[in-house]
Design a protein around this motif. Sequence first.
Motif, short mmCIF file in Angstrom:
data_model
loop_
_atom_site.label_atom_id
_atom_site.label_comp_id
_atom_site.label_asym_id
_atom_site.label_seq_id
_atom_site.Cartn_x
_atom_site.Cartn_y
_atom_site.Cartn_z
N ILE A 37 92.99 19.54 1.19
CA ILE A 37 92.64 18.64 -0.13
C ILE A 37 91.79 17.56 0.66
N ASP A 38 90.74 17.46 -0.48
CA ASP A 38 89.85 16.29 -0.12
C ASP A 38 90.27 14.89 -0.31
N TYR A 39 90.14 13.96 0.88
CA TYR A 39 90.42 12.60 0.79
C TYR A 39 88.91 12.04 0.55
N VAL A 40 89.00 11.36 -0.95
CA VAL A 40 87.81 10.78 -1.45
C VAL A 40 87.93 9.24 -1.56
N ALA A 41 86.94 8.93 -1.80
CA ALA A 41 86.56 7.25 -2.20
C ALA A 41 85.76 7.42 -3.22
N ARG A 42 86.19 6.58 -4.39
CA ARG A 42 85.47 6.56 -5.70
C ARG A 42 85.17 5.07 -5.91
N LEU A 43 83.92 5.00 -6.42
CA LEU A 43 83.56 3.39 -6.68
C LEU A 43 83.42 3.39 -8.14
N ARG A 44 83.96 2.16 -8.47
CA ARG A 44 83.66 1.82 -10.16
C ARG A 44 82.29 1.56 -10.35
N THR A 45 82.00 1.83 -11.78
CA THR A 45 80.73 1.50 -12.22
C THR A 45 80.46 0.08 -12.63
N GLY A 46 79.25 -0.25 -12.25
CA GLY A 46 79.01 -1.77 -12.73
C GLY A 46 78.85 -2.45 -11.42
N LEU A 47 79.11 -1.98 -10.09
CA LEU A 47 78.62 -2.62 -8.78
C LEU A 47 77.18 -2.74 -9.02
N SER A 48 76.81 -3.84 -8.29
CA SER A 48 75.55 -4.01 -8.21
C SER A 48 74.77 -2.96 -7.17
N ASN A 49 73.61 -2.63 -7.40
CA ASN A 49 72.80 -1.33 -6.92
C ASN A 49 73.04 -1.60 -5.24
N GLN A 50 72.54 -2.80 -4.79
CA GLN A 50 72.62 -2.97 -3.28
C GLN A 50 73.93 -2.99 -2.80
N LEU A 51 74.96 -3.32 -3.46
CA LEU A 51 76.38 -3.47 -2.97
C LEU A 51 76.93 -1.93 -3.12
N ARG A 52 76.64 -1.26 -4.14
CA ARG A 52 77.01 0.12 -4.34
C ARG A 52 76.57 0.95 -3.19
N ASP A 53 75.11 0.59 -2.82
CA ASP A 53 74.66 1.62 -1.87
C ASP A 53 75.19 1.27 -0.37
N ALA A 54 75.24 -0.28 -0.17
CA ALA A 54 75.94 -0.53 1.10
C ALA A 54 77.68 -0.05 1.31
N ILE A 55 78.34 0.09 0.19
CA ILE A 55 79.41 0.87 0.15
C ILE A 55 79.22 2.27 0.49
N LEU A 56 78.38 3.16 -0.15
CA LEU A 56 78.21 4.44 0.20
C LEU A 56 77.76 4.93 1.54
N ASP A 57 76.77 3.74 2.07
CA ASP A 57 76.36 4.04 3.31
C ASP A 57 77.44 4.15 4.30
N ARG A 58 78.52 3.14 4.06
CA ARG A 58 79.54 3.06 5.21
C ARG A 58 80.51 4.03 4.86
N LEU A 59 80.83 4.61 3.64
CA LEU A 59 81.56 5.69 3.42
C LEU A 59 80.96 7.06 4.12
N ASP A 60 79.70 7.12 4.08
CA ASP A 60 79.11 8.38 4.57
C ASP A 60 79.25 8.24 6.27
N ASP A 61 78.91 7.12 6.47
CA ASP A 61 79.24 6.92 8.09
C ASP A 61 80.59 7.40 8.55
N ILE A 62 81.63 7.03 7.69
CA ILE A 62 83.06 7.25 8.03
C ILE A 62 83.07 8.72 8.07
N ALA A 63 82.63 9.49 6.93
CA ALA A 63 82.69 10.88 6.83
C ALA A 63 82.23 11.60 7.97
N LYS A 64 80.84 11.05 8.59
CA LYS A 64 80.36 11.59 9.80
C LYS A 64 81.06 11.38 11.02
N GLY A 65 81.80 10.25 10.98
CA GLY A 65 82.42 9.96 12.34
C GLY A 65 83.76 10.66 12.48
#
Length: 307
Positions: free
Chosen positions: A279-307
């Motif tokens: 079963i996938d363990y996922v992280a979901r963001l709410r809509t409405g976050l600023s673009n830069q904050l959303r991108d920063a969060i997604l970048d860190r989630l991607d790092d976790i997934a790769k690590g």
Amino acid sequence: MDIEALRSLVVVARTGNVTRAAEELFVTQPTLSRRLTALETELGVQLLVRTYEGVSLTKVGEALEREAESIVARLDALPQLVKQTDEAEDKQDVEGPAGPFHVMAQAMLDDQLVSGFMAQLMERCPALEVQIERAYPPEIRQALAKQRADVAFFLRPVGSSISQLQTRKVGESRSHLMVYDEHPFARRSSVNIHELAGQDIIMLDRRVSPEIIDFISSRCVEAGFSLNAVRYVRDIENAAVLVSAGRGIAFVHSMMRFSWPLESVGTQVLDITGADMAIDYVARLRTGLSNQLRDAILDRLDDIAKG
């Protein structure tokens, strides 16, 4: 309607003189006169009375000039408004959103991944005020639907419907089988899913984790049988106690967190073969976050997934 024509009308009304108005607007007098004439032609009314002493406004001209002055003032204020808004957004992107940043994590699961994510995000946004809440999937879904959670971590069966734009897979949890020490399966390291047909199964309450129940049930149906659930419990510790007492066997997940070692209560965990039990363990963001904050969060989630 040309905004420069309205600006010209406002300046002419204030100065009472076309020549001085042209100098203030940095245009030639003929250019200014053409603007004013074009405005009168467009509206089909006379706005100015021209005399040897200067110019004055007609009643219609006075009414238009009052509105034009307000329009021009608001227009001139727009660059500063945009600058202030942009600076405020940049500050928010660096420091984090105003108010608490609400993170939800599925209860009963090891939240080491969540802790790693928060450490990285707070390093990026040191002023971030974080609130972490552990909850069951129904509560998480409700919080996401009502925009009360900024980021939520939970188990999601592969293929279930959820927006990929705001979702990242950060890990994986596999289903295993917990049996008591005297169970016939206990001498083995794994059991085929087909062998579970007819076994007494202790399941988590559907109100606690409907996704896990549906996932396991679907795997059993695909294997040609239905689960024989004899008891439903609200947490995995209660399931372990019942299993150790010989009341049945139970499904557990590799990411589940226990208050004590399972071996201490006379149980052991086996692999399940014959079906994909991940079963996938996922992280979901709410809509409405600023673009830069959303991108920063997604970048860190991607790092976790790769690590």
